[in-house]
Scaffold this motif. Structure first.
Motif, PDB file in Angstrom:
ATOM      1  N   CYS A 169      18.297  24.791  63.180  1.00  0.00           N
ATOM      2  CA  CYS A 169      17.406  25.192  62.089  1.00  0.00           C
ATOM      3  C   CYS A 169      15.933  25.216  62.460  1.00  0.00           C
ATOM      4  O   CYS A 169      15.139  25.874  61.784  1.00  0.00           O
ATOM      5  CB  CYS A 169      17.628  24.302  60.875  1.00  0.00           C
ATOM      6  SG  CYS A 169      17.390  22.529  61.182  1.00  0.00           S
ATOM      7  N   GLY A 175      17.155  28.628  56.557  1.00  0.00           N
ATOM      8  CA  GLY A 175      17.885  27.981  55.474  1.00  0.00           C
ATOM      9  C   GLY A 175      17.080  27.945  54.193  1.00  0.00           C
ATOM     10  O   GLY A 175      17.619  28.131  53.090  1.00  0.00           O
ATOM     11  N   ALA A 179      17.935  29.683  50.514  1.00  0.00           N
ATOM     12  CA  ALA A 179      17.882  29.004  49.225  1.00  0.00           C
ATOM     13  C   ALA A 179      16.973  29.734  48.245  1.00  0.00           C
ATOM     14  O   ALA A 179      17.307  29.912  47.068  1.00  0.00           O
ATOM     15  CB  ALA A 179      17.420  27.559  49.415  1.00  0.00           C
ATOM     16  N   HIS A 185      24.023  26.608  48.049  1.00  0.00           N
ATOM     17  CA  HIS A 185      23.728  25.419  48.849  1.00  0.00           C
ATOM     18  C   HIS A 185      23.634  25.822  50.317  1.00  0.00           C
ATOM     19  O   HIS A 185      24.298  26.756  50.766  1.00  0.00           O
ATOM     20  CB  HIS A 185      24.785  24.333  48.684  1.00  0.00           C
ATOM     21  CG  HIS A 185      24.253  22.971  49.047  1.00  0.00           C
ATOM     22  ND1 HIS A 185      23.566  22.161  48.160  1.00  0.00           N
ATOM     23  CD2 HIS A 185      24.265  22.282  50.227  1.00  0.00           C
ATOM     24  CE1 HIS A 185      23.202  21.043  48.754  1.00  0.00           C
ATOM     25  NE2 HIS A 185      23.604  21.097  50.022  1.00  0.00           N
ATOM     26  N   VAL A 186      22.775  25.088  51.038  1.00  0.00           N
ATOM     27  CA  VAL A 186      22.522  25.352  52.450  1.00  0.00           C
ATOM     28  C   VAL A 186      22.656  24.052  53.223  1.00  0.00           C
ATOM     29  O   VAL A 186      22.138  23.011  52.799  1.00  0.00           O
ATOM     30  CB  VAL A 186      21.102  25.931  52.657  1.00  0.00           C
ATOM     31  CG1 VAL A 186      20.816  26.128  54.146  1.00  0.00           C
ATOM     32  CG2 VAL A 186      20.926  27.231  51.891  1.00  0.00           C
ATOM     33  N   TRP A 187      23.366  24.119  54.347  1.00  0.00           N
ATOM     34  CA  TRP A 187      23.427  23.001  55.290  1.00  0.00           C
ATOM     35  C   TRP A 187      22.627  23.396  56.522  1.00  0.00           C
ATOM     36  O   TRP A 187      22.623  24.567  56.936  1.00  0.00           O
ATOM     37  CB  TRP A 187      24.867  22.693  55.670  1.00  0.00           C
ATOM     38  CG  TRP A 187      25.635  22.013  54.584  1.00  0.00           C
ATOM     39  CD1 TRP A 187      25.877  20.687  54.421  1.00  0.00           C
ATOM     40  CD2 TRP A 187      26.256  22.652  53.451  1.00  0.00           C
ATOM     41  NE1 TRP A 187      26.595  20.448  53.282  1.00  0.00           N
ATOM     42  CE2 TRP A 187      26.849  21.633  52.658  1.00  0.00           C
ATOM     43  CE3 TRP A 187      26.374  23.984  53.020  1.00  0.00           C
ATOM     44  CZ2 TRP A 187      27.536  21.906  51.490  1.00  0.00           C
ATOM     45  CZ3 TRP A 187      27.059  24.256  51.846  1.00  0.00           C
ATOM     46  CH2 TRP A 187      27.637  23.221  51.096  1.00  0.00           C
ATOM     47  N   GLN A 188      21.923  22.423  57.107  1.00  0.00           N
ATOM     48  CA  GLN A 188      21.109  22.685  58.297  1.00  0.00           C
ATOM     49  C   GLN A 188      21.376  21.612  59.338  1.00  0.00           C
ATOM     50  O   GLN A 188      21.526  20.429  59.009  1.00  0.00           O
ATOM     51  CB  GLN A 188      19.620  22.692  57.943  1.00  0.00           C
ATOM     52  CG  GLN A 188      19.220  23.829  57.012  1.00  0.00           C
ATOM     53  CD  GLN A 188      17.730  23.849  56.734  1.00  0.00           C
ATOM     54  OE1 GLN A 188      17.148  22.837  56.370  1.00  0.00           O
ATOM     55  NE2 GLN A 188      17.111  25.008  56.883  1.00  0.00           N
ATOM     56  N   SER A 199      12.405  20.336  58.738  1.00  0.00           N
ATOM     57  CA  SER A 199      13.158  21.134  57.769  1.00  0.00           C
ATOM     58  C   SER A 199      13.136  20.482  56.390  1.00  0.00           C
ATOM     59  O   SER A 199      12.957  21.158  55.371  1.00  0.00           O
ATOM     60  CB  SER A 199      14.600  21.317  58.238  1.00  0.00           C
ATOM     61  OG  SER A 199      14.656  22.092  59.416  1.00  0.00           O
ATOM     62  N   ALA A 203      11.452  22.084  53.145  1.00  0.00           N
ATOM     63  CA  ALA A 203      12.269  22.306  51.947  1.00  0.00           C
ATOM     64  C   ALA A 203      11.601  21.694  50.724  1.00  0.00           C
ATOM     65  O   ALA A 203      11.587  22.295  49.634  1.00  0.00           O
ATOM     66  CB  ALA A 203      13.666  21.721  52.151  1.00  0.00           C
ATOM     67  N   ILE A 212      19.554  21.733  49.770  1.00  0.00           N
ATOM     68  CA  ILE A 212      19.669  21.725  51.234  1.00  0.00           C
ATOM     69  C   ILE A 212      20.137  20.355  51.696  1.00  0.00           C
ATOM     70  O   ILE A 212      19.592  19.330  51.300  1.00  0.00           O
ATOM     71  CB  ILE A 212      18.326  22.093  51.888  1.00  0.00           C
ATOM     72  CG1 ILE A 212      18.024  23.575  51.651  1.00  0.00           C
ATOM     73  CG2 ILE A 212      18.349  21.777  53.385  1.00  0.00           C
ATOM     74  CD1 ILE A 212      16.734  24.068  52.269  1.00  0.00           C
TER      75      ILE A 212
END
Length: 294
Positions: A169, A175, A179, A185-188, A199, A203, A212
């Motif tokens: 990321c 990411g 969003a 939903h976002v995974w990093q 990150s 965010a 996230i």
């Protein structure tokens, strides 16, 4: 008087010297060490797990504000010898941030989506603005591979209600963009812990932190609708088994960080099970879109 930071750079021609120089800089009080190419040599694609250095490497130590150069010189010469060449640079606090802002301008990706620094004003009332400032990790949207990923997310991602995995990321820009563009939903994840810190901070700045999840362990992400990996060729090939843990039959993948001449390697690594389409190119870099075959 404005506080000043001190940078001292020495040059090395082999790994052993580089290690000695780094140790001497740290012993003399350096709070950060950076490596740079001392000539025009470029290293585009190291092997996974390796950290190759240039043939001629500049090793730079950053010392606290208002450090005494003469004392540091004495300590370095005591450790490395009196014939070493030392290059000093003093710079004012926040000078690097101001210089970055002087060159970075808001980027319009169309569709009302912008990437801009916190200080920039975007006139469009309905604009979606991703705010990003210089910090711990790479990624501001100016590099072709990042810009192509953002352009795809804006114009082709159809992200409303989708789940996304931002693999590698960096600053979190991709990411966060997902969003802001409506991803559920976002995974990093990233191999650099500082990237995860950056990150998370970015965010927060963009008001999407609750959507996230930062994954120190890449296995912590579930199966997702879209996996985006803006990394380099060797990791992209090596990580196929890892990526596939997070894919369903209808998932999509976006690969960037690739040069045009490297496309065939991806086709060899993934072509048995994926339909691969080059969707964009810029300045020798390419963007690939992958879908699992039915």
């Amino acid at each position: 008087m404005t506080a000043q930071w001190l940078e001292i750079t020495l040059h090395s021609t082999n790994d052993a010297d580089t290690d000695r120089i780094e140790a001497a800089l740290e012993a003399a009080g350096a709070i950060a060490i950076t490596y740079t190419a001392a000539d025009d040599e470029e290293i585009y694609e190291p092997l996974v797990g390796s950290m190759p250095l240039w043939t001629h490497t500049g090793v730079t130590g950053l010392f606290p504000q208002n450090s005494d150069p003469e004392t540091i010189h004495f300590l370095l010469r005591a450790a490395l010898g009196n014939d070493i060449a030392l290059n000093d640079r003093l710079f004012a606090d926040s000078e690097w941030t101001r210089a970055w802002l002087d060159h970075f301008r808001p980027i319009d990706f169309g569709g009302g989506f912008w990437v801009a620094a916190s200080e920039h004003h975007i006139d469009a009332a309905d604009a979606t603005v991703l705010r990003l400032d210089p910090g711990l990790a790479f990624g501001t949207g100016t590099h072709p591979s990042t810009a192509m990923c953002l352009n795809w997310l804006v114009h082709h991602g159809a992200l409303a209600g989708k789940t996304v995995y931002d693999y590698g990321c960096g600053s979190g820009i991709l990411g966060i963009a997902a969003a802001l563009l409506g991803a559920k939903h976002v995974w990093q994840t990233d191999i650099d812990p500082q990237a995860l810190t950056a990150s998370g901070e970015n965010a927060d700045k963009n008001g999407v932190r609750e959507r996230i999840t930062l994954c120190a362990d890449p296995d912590d992400a579930p199966k997702v609708d879209l996996l985006v990996a803006n990394i380099l060729l060797e990791p992209l090939c090596f990580l196929r088994p890892q990526f596939e843990k997070h894919l369903r039959a209808d998932s999509q993948l976006i690969f960037a960080g690739l040069l045009e001449r490297q496309e065939e390697r991806i086709r060899v690594a993934y072509g048995d099970a994926y339909t691969i389409t080059r969707t964009d190119s810029c300045d020798g870099w390419i963007l690939l879109h992958l879908r699992p075959n039915a």
